[in-house]
Write an enzyme that holds these catalytic residues in place. Structure first.
Site, short mmCIF file in Angstrom:
data_model
loop_
_atom_site.label_atom_id
_atom_site.label_comp_id
_atom_site.label_asym_id
_atom_site.label_seq_id
_atom_site.Cartn_x
_atom_site.Cartn_y
_atom_site.Cartn_z
N GLY A 81 0.84 -1.21 0.00
CA GLY A 81 0.00 0.00 0.00
C GLY A 81 0.86 1.24 0.00
O GLY A 81 2.05 1.19 -0.33
N ASN A 82 0.28 2.37 0.33
CA ASN A 82 1.06 3.61 0.44
C ASN A 82 0.40 4.51 1.47
O ASN A 82 -0.60 4.15 2.08
CB ASN A 82 1.20 4.29 -0.93
#
Ligand code: PMT
Length: 401
Positions: free
Chosen positions: A207-208
């Site tokens: 993810g980020n």
């Protein structure tokens, strides 16, 4: 603003003395004002003053004791075109943020379906306290418009940020709001927000850091201005409550692509604000990958679809497609290249080199680059203000087209 219905929530701070001027200005502007005061506000300015100026009895209790008349916060909430809380003390902001409905002002706020403006006023240390900052951020995430307090001499004689904005500027903020409010009426806007999560196994993902704040601010702004918004959101901790916003929750880039493809053909404007993972694991393990003693596993990645580029290929005449570029180096060159590769009308560049810009912050600093090489820089602002700038830009290009 002639004929607009305004609930003016007054809480107990010294800046309440300025509310007499605010009521006068609002009445002069042709609005109907219903003042709702907290019990403490009455210590700073009398209900008699405000009811005389607003030409309506002030409400501060749930019912009038001598007549037994019940004041319905639900009816009030439905009556209003806009609610303004000024001055908003730290306590009132905290109660609004956490739904502590122990007075008429807060119950009215919780029932209000209209846009809400909040003009904080308090001493500089209270203003700077992390709890106040967090509560204001919560109010923003609920879609409230914060009228930032000014910096100057405070009632304590200390100098700093915390002075309630002057009544003239509060009226100006409302006038600007109503003036632009309908300029996207009848338009359909597709917005993506947040990160995507690409599953590694049932407990892990790639993810980020995207929080969704920028995309949700855009959805709020477009909806406030009359657009029907489809907000395709990756996994975030935000929510939005607006009759014009339809939220489609997705997790991965592929799910986001499918949702966007479904809604794009029907959209007048699409703004790709999500931070989409460029790669996903080639395979998602069915069971949790166990820790091995001898070696760490190697993750094989595959390229994710480019959502903006896919929409760009299918863009029809008259549709506006905007992207975002989050850069760390060679910002202008990289962002310009994305306009061309994704067939965008313009791109909103934000750089992680700018303090207060990009992921997770409540502020952003953007530069808009268009397809013919024009560059429009903007100063650091709350994400709600940035959303306003972006929608203004779109409204202007629509006028030119
Ligand atoms: O959510 P916040 O915490 O508020 O943070 C906001 C933000 C920093 C995420 C936002 O302002 C932002 O910059 N979003 C785009 C981030 C990004 O992924 O930039 P990019 O340069 O990698 O992508 C360029 C454009 O292509 C973007 O419009 C992106 O949505 C789109 N894209 C990217 C990859 C991909 N596979 N598909 C895409 O559509």
């Amino acid at each position: 603003m002639t004929g607009k219905h305004i609930i003016l929530g007054v809480s107990g701070g010294i800046a309440a003395y300025k509310i007499a001027t605010l009521v006068r200005l609002l009445i002069k502007a042709g609005t109907e004002v219903q003042v709702v005061m907290t019990p403490n506000a009455k210590e700073f300015i009398t209900p008699l003053t405000l009811s005389t100026l607003s030409r309506k009895p002030v409400i501060s209790e749930f019912f009038t004791r001598n007549t037994g008349e019940w004041h319905s916060h639900v009816d009030l909430g439905l009556w209003a075109d806009v609610m303004v809380v000024a001055p908003a003390t730290a306590s009132t902001i905290g109660k609004m943020a956490h739904g502590i409905a122990d007075n008429m002002l807060i119950t009215t706020y919780l029932s209000a379906k209209c846009p809400v403006f909040v003009a904080p006023a308090m001493d500089l240390d209270m203003m700077a306290h992390p709890s106040t900052t967090a509560n204001i951020a919560l109010l923003r995430s609920y879609g409230c418009h914060i009228i930032e307090p000014a910096t100057g001499e405070l009632a304590s004689h200390l100098v700093g940020k915390g002075r309630m904005e002057e009544p003239e500027n509060i009226v100006k903020a409302l006038q600007d709001f109503f003036a632009t409010r309908a300029d996207l009426a009848g338009k359909k806007v597709l917005i993506t927000a947040g990160p995507t999560h690409e599953k590694i196994d049932p407990v892990r993902f790639i993810g980020n850091y995207s929080s969704g704040k920028m995309g949700y601010a855009l959805a709020q702004e477009a909806a406030d201005r009359g657009a029907q918004v489809t907000l395709v959101s990756g996994p975030v901790a935000l929510s939005i409550k607006h009759p014009n916003v339809n939220v489609v929750n997705v997790e991965s880039a592929t799910e986001m692509l499918n949702a966007c493809t479904e809604h794009f053909a029907d959209s007048d404007i699409a703004i790709m604000c999500a931070a989409v993972a460029d790669y996903a694991p080639e395979e998602c393990a069915e069971s949790k990958i166990k820790r091995e003693k001898s070696k760490a596993p190697t993750l094989k990645l595959k390229k994710n679809p480019d959502i903006a580029a896919t929409l760009g290929k299918n863009k029809k005449r008259g549709q506006i497609l905007a992207g975002f570029a989050l850069e760390t180096d060679n910002e202008i060159v990289n962002a310009t290249d994305k306009i061309r590769r994704k067939n965008l009308d313009f791109i909103v560049l934000n750089s992680l080199r700018d303090p207060g810009a990009g992921f997770r912050t409540d502020t952003n600093k953007i530069t808009i680059l268009d397809a013919i090489g024009k560059v429009y820089p903007y100063p650091l602002k709350p994400k709600s203000g940035v959303a306003n700038d972006i929608i203004n830009y779109i409204v202007n290009i629509r006028r030119i087209k």
